[in-house]
Design a protein around this motif. Structure first.
Motif, PDB file in Angstrom:
ATOM      1  N   MET A   1       0.852  -1.203   0.000  1.00 42.90           N
ATOM      2  CA  MET A   1       0.000   0.000   0.000  1.00 42.90           C
ATOM      3  C   MET A   1       0.885   1.250   0.000  1.00 42.90           C
ATOM      4  O   MET A   1       1.861   1.308   0.746  1.00 42.90           O
ATOM      5  CB  MET A   1      -0.898   0.004   1.233  1.00 42.90           C
ATOM      6  N   PRO A   2       0.564   2.223  -0.827  1.00 42.71           N
ATOM      7  CA  PRO A   2       1.352   3.463  -0.824  1.00 42.71           C
ATOM      8  C   PRO A   2       1.434   4.087   0.574  1.00 42.71           C
ATOM      9  O   PRO A   2       0.446   4.155   1.291  1.00 42.71           O
ATOM     10  CB  PRO A   2       0.576   4.367  -1.794  1.00 42.71           C
ATOM     11  N   GLU A   3       2.637   4.524   0.921  1.00 41.21           N
ATOM     12  CA  GLU A   3       2.870   5.132   2.221  1.00 41.21           C
ATOM     13  C   GLU A   3       3.060   6.634   2.060  1.00 41.21           C
ATOM     14  O   GLU A   3       2.832   7.193   0.986  1.00 41.21           O
ATOM     15  CB  GLU A   3       4.050   4.440   2.901  1.00 41.21           C
ATOM     16  N   LEU A   4       3.476   7.283   3.108  1.00 36.97           N
ATOM     17  CA  LEU A   4       3.502   8.741   3.172  1.00 36.97           C
ATOM     18  C   LEU A   4       4.163   9.389   1.957  1.00 36.97           C
ATOM     19  O   LEU A   4       3.592  10.281   1.334  1.00 36.97           O
ATOM     20  CB  LEU A   4       4.205   9.135   4.470  1.00 36.97           C
ATOM     21  N   ALA A   5       5.358   8.941   1.610  1.00 40.05           N
ATOM     22  CA  ALA A   5       6.086   9.581   0.505  1.00 40.05           C
ATOM     23  C   ALA A   5       5.458   9.272  -0.848  1.00 40.05           C
ATOM     24  O   ALA A   5       5.424  10.128  -1.736  1.00 40.05           O
ATOM     25  CB  ALA A   5       7.547   9.135   0.518  1.00 40.05           C
ATOM     26  N   GLU A   6       4.953   8.060  -1.015  1.00 46.82           N
ATOM     27  CA  GLU A   6       4.315   7.700  -2.275  1.00 46.82           C
ATOM     28  C   GLU A   6       3.029   8.501  -2.486  1.00 46.82           C
ATOM     29  O   GLU A   6       2.713   8.916  -3.602  1.00 46.82           O
ATOM     30  CB  GLU A   6       3.994   6.192  -2.300  1.00 46.82           C
ATOM     31  N   VAL A   7       2.310   8.718  -1.393  1.00 42.96           N
ATOM     32  CA  VAL A   7       1.080   9.507  -1.476  1.00 42.96           C
ATOM     33  C   VAL A   7       1.407  10.958  -1.845  1.00 42.96           C
ATOM     34  O   VAL A   7       0.711  11.581  -2.657  1.00 42.96           O
ATOM     35  CB  VAL A   7       0.294   9.428  -0.150  1.00 42.96           C
ATOM     36  N   GLU A   8       2.465  11.494  -1.277  1.00 51.15           N
ATOM     37  CA  GLU A   8       2.868  12.853  -1.624  1.00 51.15           C
ATOM     38  C   GLU A   8       3.269  12.940  -3.092  1.00 51.15           C
ATOM     39  O   GLU A   8       2.934  13.912  -3.786  1.00 51.15           O
ATOM     40  CB  GLU A   8       4.026  13.305  -0.724  1.00 51.15           C
ATOM     41  N   GLY A 167       3.801   3.043   6.786  1.00 57.05           N
ATOM     42  CA  GLY A 167       3.311   1.733   6.381  1.00 57.05           C
ATOM     43  C   GLY A 167       4.370   0.678   6.616  1.00 57.05           C
ATOM     44  O   GLY A 167       5.307   0.871   7.408  1.00 57.05           O
ATOM     45  N   ASN A 168       4.255  -0.427   5.909  1.00 58.99           N
ATOM     46  CA  ASN A 168       5.070  -1.598   6.216  1.00 58.99           C
ATOM     47  C   ASN A 168       6.565  -1.366   6.034  1.00 58.99           C
ATOM     48  O   ASN A 168       7.369  -1.675   6.923  1.00 58.99           O
ATOM     49  CB  ASN A 168       4.609  -2.769   5.344  1.00 58.99           C
ATOM     50  N   TRP A 169       6.967  -0.828   4.879  1.00 58.31           N
ATOM     51  CA  TRP A 169       8.417  -0.704   4.674  1.00 58.31           C
ATOM     52  C   TRP A 169       9.020   0.373   5.576  1.00 58.31           C
ATOM     53  O   TRP A 169      10.146   0.213   6.084  1.00 58.31           O
ATOM     54  CB  TRP A 169       8.749  -0.480   3.208  1.00 58.31           C
ATOM     55  N   MET A 170       8.298   1.468   5.800  1.00 64.88           N
ATOM     56  CA  MET A 170       8.810   2.516   6.676  1.00 64.88           C
ATOM     57  C   MET A 170       8.927   2.010   8.115  1.00 64.88           C
ATOM     58  O   MET A 170       9.897   2.324   8.818  1.00 64.88           O
ATOM     59  CB  MET A 170       7.922   3.751   6.618  1.00 64.88           C
ATOM     60  N   ALA A 171       7.948   1.224   8.561  1.00 61.63           N
ATOM     61  CA  ALA A 171       7.989   0.679   9.914  1.00 61.63           C
ATOM     62  C   ALA A 171       9.192  -0.237  10.088  1.00 61.63           C
ATOM     63  O   ALA A 171       9.910  -0.161  11.106  1.00 61.63           O
ATOM     64  CB  ALA A 171       6.698  -0.077  10.213  1.00 61.63           C
ATOM     65  N   ASP A 172       9.454  -1.108   9.120  1.00 58.62           N
ATOM     66  CA  ASP A 172      10.630  -1.984   9.198  1.00 58.62           C
ATOM     67  C   ASP A 172      11.920  -1.172   9.212  1.00 58.62           C
ATOM     68  O   ASP A 172      12.876  -1.498   9.933  1.00 58.62           O
ATOM     69  CB  ASP A 172      10.644  -2.952   8.013  1.00 58.62           C
TER      70      ASP A 172
END
Length: 272
Positions: A1-8, A167-172
């Motif tokens: 799922m798109p995360e903060l930077a992808e959404v921006e 999201g997932n990758w940022m959390a890891d």
């Protein structure tokens, strides 16, 4: 799922048309993206000017009047793009907003995304602070830890009421930089260190993903078809997606398991 930077990065696609007048709106009446808003209601955008936009976490808001806003969520597979004004509808295009200069397209083949209209001055007034906001202070992080002492670290990071946009990758990535196992209880953490790494990864992702790319790939933000420029090799990002990835620090093979209901990668040597 798109995360903060992808959404921006997605928001910036449509932001190129700030100041343009909407001359037509094309909707798919039965598409699931309209489950929160009747598709016919979007006809109100015709004749309006796209005045501004901004993102918050995993959502975007496009403003057409002081009390008229279009909110967009990408879901798992949604993407925003622009095309010449003579653009013809393609498969999985569920919303096309036309101006004299361009077509603004929302495409979502899985239809987990959504759109909705707001007719108030500030529909996001009650949203929690984002990690990049000044209000995401040390006091704020201490309160989060105190409120969720038994929650696994990764679960806290994925909580959109606590850390919007992560999201997932940022959390890891955050867990890896902390040197802490993603399943550790939040109550054991030092707030200052946690805030520092959350903000480092947040600003770094915006720099490497949103600032260094002009658009997503043709497939949106899928792991196998992402963007041309990604975080550098000394980030966990480039090593976490497949089995057999190695830790950028110590070269140990990454461990993988399900934590907080998400596939999680971590270094068994560096994180404990």
């Amino acid at each position: 799922m798109p995360e903060l930077a992808e959404v921006e990065l997605a928001r910036r696609q449509w932001a190129a048309c700030h100041g343009d007048t909407i001359i037509d709106v094309n909707v798919h009446n039965k598409a699931r993206i309209y489950r929160d808003c009747p598709s016919a209601a979007l006809g109100i955008l015709k004749g309006k000017i796209l005045r501004s936009s901004h993102a918050h976490g995993k959502r975007m808001l496009f403003t057409f009047a002081p009390e008229l806003h279009l909110e967009v969520h990408l879901g798992m597979s949604g993407k925003l793009s622009t095309a010449p004004p003579n653009y013809s509808e393609q498969k999985h295009d569920h919303l096309i907003v036309y101006t004299a200069k361009a077509a603004l397209i929302f495409n979502d083949y899985r239809m987990f995304g959504r759109v909705m209209l707001h007719d108030c001055a500030n529909p996001w007034a009650d949203l929690p602070p984002q990690p990049q906001d000044s209000k995401f202070s040390l006091i704020h992080v201490r309160k989060l830890i105190k409120r969720h002492p038994k929650k696994p670290l990764k679960a806290l990071l994925l909580d959109q009421n606590a850390c919007p946009g992560i999201g997932n990758w940022m959390a890891d990535e955050i867990c890896w930089r902390l040197g802490i196992h993603p399943g550790i209880a939040t109550g054991t953490l030092e707030a200052k260190k946690l805030r520092k790494e959350i903000r480092f990864v947040t600003f770094g992702s915006l720099k490497h993903v949103a600032d260094k790319n002009s658009k997503a790939s043709s497939d949106g933000f899928a792991p196998g078809s992402y963007v041309a420029n990604v975080p550098p090799k000394n980030w966990l990002f480039q090593h976490r997606w497949k089995k057999g990835g190695i830790c950028p620090k110590c070269k140990t093979t990454l461990a993988r398991d399900t934590i907080a209901s998400r596939t999680t990668a971590w270094c068994p040597n560096c994180q404990f």
